[in-house]
Motif scaffolding. Structure first.
Motif, short mmCIF file in Angstrom:
data_model
loop_
_atom_site.label_atom_id
_atom_site.label_comp_id
_atom_site.label_asym_id
_atom_site.label_seq_id
_atom_site.Cartn_x
_atom_site.Cartn_y
_atom_site.Cartn_z
N VAL A 22 -22.52 67.37 -17.72
CA VAL A 22 -23.46 66.28 -17.96
C VAL A 22 -23.63 65.98 -19.45
O VAL A 22 -24.67 65.48 -19.87
CB VAL A 22 -24.84 66.57 -17.31
CG1 VAL A 22 -24.74 66.55 -15.82
CG2 VAL A 22 -25.40 67.89 -17.81
N SER A 23 -22.61 66.27 -20.23
CA SER A 23 -22.70 65.90 -21.65
C SER A 23 -22.65 64.37 -21.75
O SER A 23 -22.27 63.68 -20.80
CB SER A 23 -21.53 66.52 -22.43
OG SER A 23 -20.33 65.85 -22.11
N ASP A 24 -23.02 63.86 -22.90
CA ASP A 24 -22.98 62.40 -23.10
C ASP A 24 -21.58 61.85 -22.84
O ASP A 24 -21.42 60.81 -22.19
CB ASP A 24 -23.43 62.04 -24.52
CG ASP A 24 -24.93 62.23 -24.70
OD1 ASP A 24 -25.65 62.40 -23.70
OD2 ASP A 24 -25.37 62.20 -25.87
N SER A 65 -22.85 64.11 -6.89
CA SER A 65 -21.60 63.39 -6.66
C SER A 65 -21.45 63.02 -5.19
O SER A 65 -21.03 61.92 -4.84
CB SER A 65 -20.42 64.25 -7.12
OG SER A 65 -19.20 63.61 -6.84
N HIS A 66 -21.81 63.95 -4.32
CA HIS A 66 -21.76 63.70 -2.88
C HIS A 66 -22.67 62.53 -2.51
O HIS A 66 -22.27 61.62 -1.79
CB HIS A 66 -22.17 64.95 -2.10
CG HIS A 66 -22.28 64.75 -0.64
ND1 HIS A 66 -23.48 64.60 0.00
CD2 HIS A 66 -21.33 64.64 0.33
CE1 HIS A 66 -23.27 64.41 1.29
NE2 HIS A 66 -21.98 64.44 1.51
N ALA A 67 -23.90 62.54 -3.02
CA ALA A 67 -24.83 61.45 -2.74
C ALA A 67 -24.27 60.13 -3.23
O ALA A 67 -24.35 59.10 -2.54
CB ALA A 67 -26.19 61.73 -3.39
N ASN A 68 -23.65 60.13 -4.40
CA ASN A 68 -23.05 58.92 -4.94
C ASN A 68 -21.91 58.42 -4.07
O ASN A 68 -21.79 57.22 -3.81
CB ASN A 68 -22.58 59.18 -6.37
CG ASN A 68 -22.09 57.94 -7.04
OD1 ASN A 68 -20.89 57.68 -7.04
ND2 ASN A 68 -23.00 57.16 -7.61
N CYS A 69 -21.08 59.33 -3.59
CA CYS A 69 -19.98 58.95 -2.69
C CYS A 69 -20.51 58.36 -1.39
O CYS A 69 -20.00 57.34 -0.90
CB CYS A 69 -19.10 60.16 -2.38
SG CYS A 69 -18.01 60.67 -3.70
N LEU A 93 -17.67 58.92 -19.42
CA LEU A 93 -16.42 58.94 -18.65
C LEU A 93 -16.68 58.63 -17.18
O LEU A 93 -15.90 57.92 -16.54
CB LEU A 93 -15.73 60.30 -18.79
CG LEU A 93 -15.09 60.57 -20.14
CD1 LEU A 93 -14.59 62.01 -20.22
CD2 LEU A 93 -13.96 59.59 -20.41
N ARG A 94 -17.79 59.14 -16.64
CA ARG A 94 -18.16 58.83 -15.25
C ARG A 94 -18.36 57.33 -15.08
O ARG A 94 -17.91 56.74 -14.11
CB ARG A 94 -19.45 59.57 -14.89
CG ARG A 94 -19.23 60.70 -13.98
CD ARG A 94 -20.43 61.42 -13.49
NE ARG A 94 -21.74 60.93 -13.76
CZ ARG A 94 -22.75 61.69 -14.16
NH1 ARG A 94 -22.56 62.98 -14.36
NH2 ARG A 94 -23.94 61.18 -14.35
N PHE A 95 -19.04 56.71 -16.03
CA PHE A 95 -19.24 55.27 -15.97
C PHE A 95 -17.91 54.53 -16.05
O PHE A 95 -17.68 53.57 -15.31
CB PHE A 95 -20.17 54.78 -17.08
CG PHE A 95 -20.29 53.29 -17.12
CD1 PHE A 95 -21.06 52.62 -16.18
CD2 PHE A 95 -19.59 52.55 -18.07
CE1 PHE A 95 -21.16 51.24 -16.19
CE2 PHE A 95 -19.69 51.17 -18.08
CZ PHE A 95 -20.46 50.51 -17.15
N GLY A 128 -30.46 69.06 -11.79
CA GLY A 128 -30.04 70.16 -12.65
C GLY A 128 -28.63 69.96 -13.13
O GLY A 128 -27.97 68.99 -12.81
N THR A 129 -28.20 70.91 -13.91
CA THR A 129 -26.88 70.80 -14.51
C THR A 129 -25.89 71.82 -13.96
O THR A 129 -24.74 71.82 -14.37
CB THR A 129 -26.98 70.97 -16.04
OG1 THR A 129 -27.57 72.24 -16.31
CG2 THR A 129 -27.81 69.86 -16.66
N ASP A 130 -26.33 72.68 -13.04
CA ASP A 130 -25.38 73.64 -12.50
C ASP A 130 -24.37 72.94 -11.60
O ASP A 130 -24.57 71.81 -11.16
CB ASP A 130 -26.09 74.79 -11.77
CG ASP A 130 -26.69 74.36 -10.45
OD1 ASP A 130 -27.44 73.36 -10.43
OD2 ASP A 130 -26.40 75.02 -9.43
N PHE A 131 -23.25 73.60 -11.36
CA PHE A 131 -22.13 73.00 -10.66
C PHE A 131 -22.52 72.44 -9.29
O PHE A 131 -22.19 71.30 -8.96
CB PHE A 131 -20.99 74.03 -10.52
CG PHE A 131 -19.81 73.50 -9.77
CD1 PHE A 131 -18.96 72.57 -10.35
CD2 PHE A 131 -19.54 73.92 -8.47
CE1 PHE A 131 -17.86 72.08 -9.66
CE2 PHE A 131 -18.46 73.43 -7.76
CZ PHE A 131 -17.62 72.52 -8.38
N ILE A 132 -23.23 73.21 -8.49
CA ILE A 132 -23.57 72.75 -7.14
C ILE A 132 -24.53 71.57 -7.18
O ILE A 132 -24.43 70.65 -6.37
CB ILE A 132 -24.13 73.92 -6.28
CG1 ILE A 132 -23.04 74.97 -6.05
CG2 ILE A 132 -24.67 73.42 -4.95
CD1 ILE A 132 -21.76 74.43 -5.39
N ALA A 133 -25.43 71.53 -8.14
CA ALA A 133 -26.31 70.37 -8.30
C ALA A 133 -25.49 69.13 -8.62
O ALA A 133 -25.72 68.05 -8.07
CB ALA A 133 -27.35 70.62 -9.38
#
Length: 154
Positions: free
Chosen positions: A124-126, A76-80, A131-133, A66-71
């Motif tokens: 989660v905009s393009d 991000s946590h899983a990625n870390c 920027l994340r990448f 999802g796109t909500d903040f906690i999701a």
């Protein structure tokens, strides 16, 4: 009379005990992961106490979409958590074999990780995904450099 002024006490601390080294960035990375957990648990606690959710109604964090903040924080946590072992393994191996100083590289990598986390949390905009990448890719390059420098000491 035997008391020292605070400036004199600071002068007695050896510089190597004051400066950050690569191991400090491993600990800061752990703190970043724990911060994610605290945000997720805090949000769930509020949802429970306000009656918005029941204990069994939460998605598993690593599967939460999802796109909500906690999701986004969960993702991000899983990625870390996925990337921390690589970072820690290189830094700890380097320390174990008394390899070259990786402080600058570890600091740059951690800074890029923090940027990636912020972009993850923002949206989660393009543009935000790009920027994340841009924050993630340097971490890969820096990790490869750190691993190569460590390999020279083995």
């Amino acid at each position: 009379m035997g008391q020292k002024h605070s400036a004199e006490v600071v002068d007695e601390v050896p510089p190597e005990k004051v400066a950050l080294d690569a191991l400090h960035f491993v600990l800061l990375y752990v703190a970043l992961v724990v911060t994610h957990v605290l945000v997720i648990v805090g949000s769930r606690t509020v949802a429970l106490f306000t009656g918005k959710k029941k204990p069994g109604e939460f998605e598993v964090s690593r599967l939460q979409s999802g796109t909500d903040f906690i999701a986004r924080v969960s993702q991000s946590h899983a990625n870390c958590v996925e990337n921390f072992p690589l970072f820690a393994a290189v830094v700890l191996t380097n320390k174990l074999v008394d390899g070259p100083d990786l402080t600058l590289y570890a600091g740059l990598s951690f800074t890029a990780r923090c940027c990636q986390v912020m972009f993850h949390a923002k949206g989660v905009s393009d543009n935000e995904i790009v920027l994340r990448f841009y924050a993630f890719f340097p971490q890969l390059v820096i990790l490869a450099i750190m691993a190569a420098k460590t390999a020279t000491a083995i």
